[in-house]
Write a protein that holds these residues in place. Structure first.
Motif, short mmCIF file in Angstrom:
data_model
loop_
_atom_site.label_atom_id
_atom_site.label_comp_id
_atom_site.label_asym_id
_atom_site.label_seq_id
_atom_site.Cartn_x
_atom_site.Cartn_y
_atom_site.Cartn_z
N UNK A 100 -8.84 47.10 25.14
CA UNK A 100 -8.21 48.06 26.00
C UNK A 100 -8.28 49.61 25.47
N UNK A 101 -7.90 49.59 24.29
CA UNK A 101 -7.64 50.98 23.67
C UNK A 101 -8.90 51.41 23.56
N UNK A 102 -10.26 50.73 23.33
CA UNK A 102 -11.46 51.25 23.20
C UNK A 102 -12.26 51.75 24.35
N UNK A 103 -11.76 51.29 25.64
CA UNK A 103 -12.20 52.00 26.68
C UNK A 103 -11.66 52.89 27.40
N UNK A 104 -10.14 52.94 27.02
CA UNK A 104 -9.25 54.24 27.50
C UNK A 104 -9.91 55.47 27.42
N UNK B 68 -12.74 56.76 26.31
CA UNK B 68 -14.10 56.97 27.03
C UNK B 68 -14.10 57.12 28.81
N UNK B 69 -12.96 56.24 29.24
CA UNK B 69 -12.86 56.46 30.72
C UNK B 69 -12.02 57.65 31.15
N UNK B 70 -11.11 58.08 30.48
CA UNK B 70 -10.43 59.28 30.65
C UNK B 70 -11.54 60.50 30.82
N UNK B 71 -12.49 60.51 29.98
CA UNK B 71 -13.63 61.49 29.42
C UNK B 71 -14.51 61.48 30.76
#
Length: 657
Positions: free
Chosen positions: A1-5, A7-10
């Motif tokens: 979950x932390x790995x995709x947070x 990049x998702x925000x960017x």
């Protein structure tokens, strides 16, 4: 979950930015319009302000064309300054000063160089405008007054200042805005909506057509016409009666709260504040700190109300049960109190009941009633606050919420004032008894006097006084239809009104002031007058006051008249009130004896004592106004006598110089 947070925000942020950029660059081209300002010239089309009518449909204010010379400093190049100045009748120093002022504001944006040219000046300049790069004509409309009265009611229009421009994006440099009177109160109604045109220019600064085929252009919308509650004939007559006198007259229709006349004196012709001489005339009138022709005495002046206040003292005493209509106090033409106080009385003396106390204006009766009221409670402060509460229910001691932009609260004292004033002293009703007869700390404006008289006429209620009757295509504020009920029971008004009606009868303080066929209820008043002269509080001639309403049953007019330095109520204010009432109710005057004395009478000898030499410029304007009024007086008298009227002489009434 932390790995995709992260990049998702960017990705989300980038997507939002791309959407916003697409909207600004493709869909919304308003920023493109702003970026092209150097190639686009904005022209404004100014609408006519709304016309103004009186309650009978008489046109009071119309419009006339006016022409402002605008300047864009950056574009002023290679012009013949001397020819320019000669055309406009200005000197070179003035030219340099105005151009520099415009440059400081903005070298690229237009500023007003010279406002309000008349038709002849405009025609002469327009013929040679091609020689003067950087200058152009902006057409506007300015007021054309159809009458020479009512300046304090109308107000005037003037150019907006920087503070207004910053606070309201609608206005641009050179725009006109209403100041004072109905021009200010109903500015948004009267001004209309100006139109805007965007003109595309080439690299030589030549106009080549509409930008985007007029996509951003708007059409000017004329201001709405308004109808005032003012009766124009009554207003004019009131101003004539106040010629050579200072003070105010306020007349109200009791059943509606509509203001029928709002007279202040001295006054001025509204046409003085139109045209190129407007600023000069305004400054001359403004600098007069004695006569104050720009000061609306009907709304702003605060006076001790004198004997008319006894009516309120009687009503409150009845309501609180400290007197009845049969209560008697013995008057010995003087009334002694504790702490060495003494109050004289001019009534016929002996045992006095409420009815005679009103029509003979007995100080003893109302002073004794007031003392009973305040001393009814062990806490005298409570008694004063209860008294003040009743008075506030008449609209006193506060702004009344009417639709004119200026006003005063007046003053209704409370226990806080007396606890502070008489700290450490056990004060009571005797200490502050002068309030009973309107000579204490109580202060009222003439409008408040007239409104409380309308409240008496209505037997206990009033509507907020207002000056707007109708707005074309709109509606007036519903608060002017709300009834305000006083804290006094209706039954207590009848004995008071009977006493006021007897004021005009034998032995009354207004005996001989009546008019056949009209039952008038009134009250005379005399107020002490003090002024600080050379640092000393000096006693001057007393003020003359009169309040009245008529007819006694189903009243149609309530009025307050205040004449500064006018001796006593019956001498000046009383006859003026009678004439105004007859003028409104009958449309004609039968008391020609009063009219002649009021129109020809003068109190200038009282006022000249107050005038320092520095006000001579204002005096010349005021004297011209008096001269104009006196001509109208003579014309009226000649008409009554069947004589052919004279030709009107030249006066200051000039719309443009």
């Amino acid at each position: 979950m932390r790995k995709v947070l992260l990049p998702s925000l960017v990705i989300i942020t980038a997507a939002l930015l791309l959407i916003r950029i697409f909207y600004l660059q493709v869909i919304d081209d308003s920023f493109k319009l702003k970026s092209e300002n150097n190639a686009i010239k904005i022209k404004y089309d100014y609408p006519e302000r709304g016309y103004v009518y009186d309650r009978n449909g008489k046109l009071l204010i119309a419009n006339q064309p006016s022409y402002d010379i605008m300047v864009v400093p950056r574009e002023v190049k290679n012009i013949d300054t001397l020819e320019f100045c000669r055309l406009l009748d200005i000197d070179k120093a003035f030219f340099i000063k105005r151009l520099e002022k415009a440059r400081v504001y903005s070298p690229m944006l237009p500023s007003v160089f010279l406002p309000q040219l008349n038709k002849l000046e405009y025609a002469a300049f327009q013929e040679k405008i091609r020689k003067f790069n950087g200058f152009y004509i902006q057409k506007r409309s300015i007021r054309d007054y159809q009458v020479s009265y009512g300046a304090n009611v109308f107000g005037f229009i003037t150019q907006v200042n920087e503070a207004i421009i910053k606070s309201n994006p609608y206005y641009k440099p050179g725009d006109l805005i209403g100041k004072q009177g109905i021009e200010q109160s109903y500015e948004e109604v009267l001004r209309g909506q100006k139109g805007v045109k965007h003109i595309l220019r080439d690299k030589f600064n030549r106009e080549i057509g509409s930008y985007k085929e007029g996509k951003y252009d708007t059409i000017a919308k004329q201001g709405s016409d308004i109808t005032l509650t003012i009766d124009g004939d009554l207003q004019e007559y009131g101003e004539l009666l106040m010629t050579n006198k200072w003070g105010g007259i306020v007349a109200i229709e009791p059943k509606t709260g509509e203001i029928l006349a709002l007279v202040t004196s001295p006054n001025y012709d509204p046409a003085l504040l139109v045209g190129r001489q407007r600023s000069k005339n305004y400054n001359t009138l403004y600098r007069d700190s004695i006569a104050k022709p720009l000061y609306d005495r009907g709304l702003l002046a605060q006076y001790t109300p004198g004997s008319p206040f006894k009516i309120l003292t009687g009503l409150i005493a009845l309501q609180e049960g400290v007197i009845s209509d049969s209560t008697r106090f013995v008057c010995n033409h003087g009334f002694s109190y504790a702490r060495g106080r003494f109050m004289r009385c001019h009534c016929s003396g002996g045992p006095v009941q409420l009815h005679r106390a009103i029509y003979e204006s007995c100080n003893t009766f109302f002073s004794s009633s007031y003392i009973r009221l305040i001393n009814k409670y062990n806490d005298h402060g409570y008694g004063v606050d209860l008294w003040a509460k009743h008075l506030r229910s008449f609209g006193l001691g506060d702004f009344m919420g009417y639709d004119l932009p200026i006003g005063v609260r007046g003053n209704i004292p409370t226990s806080k004032i007396y606890n502070r004033t008489y700290a450490g002293w056990k004060w009571d009703g005797k200490t502050i008894v002068s309030n009973a007869i309107g000579q204490g700390e109580v202060l009222m404006s003439p409008l408040q006097l007239a409104n409380f008289m309308a409240t008496i006429a209505n037997r206990g209620y009033y509507y907020t006084p207002h000056i707007i009757k109708k707005i074309k295509g709109g509606s007036i504020d519903p608060k002017f239809r709300e009834k305000h009920q006083t804290t006094i029971d209706r039954k207590y008004f009848d004995p008071i009104i009977e006493g006021m009606h007897a004021v005009y009868g034998p032995g009354g303080t207004a005996s001989g002031l009546g008019v056949e066929g009209i039952e008038i209820c009134g009250k005379t008043g005399t107020a002490e007058n003090f002024m600080v002269i050379n640092g000393k509080r000096t006693k001057l001639q007393d003020h003359s006051i009169f309040v009245a309403f008529a007819p006694k049953d189903n009243p149609k007019i309530a009025i307050a008249v205040f004449v500064e330095n006018g001796y006593w109520g019956k001498r000046w204010a009383g006859p003026i009130a009678t004439l105004m009432i007859e003028k409104y109710l009958k449309g004609k005057i039968t008391r020609a004896d009063f009219e002649k004395r009021m129109l020809q009478g003068s109190l200038q000898d009282q006022y000249q004592k107050l005038y320092p030499k520095k006000h001579q410029d204002s005096i010349s304007i005021l004297n011209a106004r008096v001269k104009d009024s006196l001509f109208k007086v003579k014309k009226r008298q000649d008409s009554i006598a069947g004589k052919k009227p004279e030709v009107k002489p030249d006066t200051l009434r000039k719309t443009v110089p």
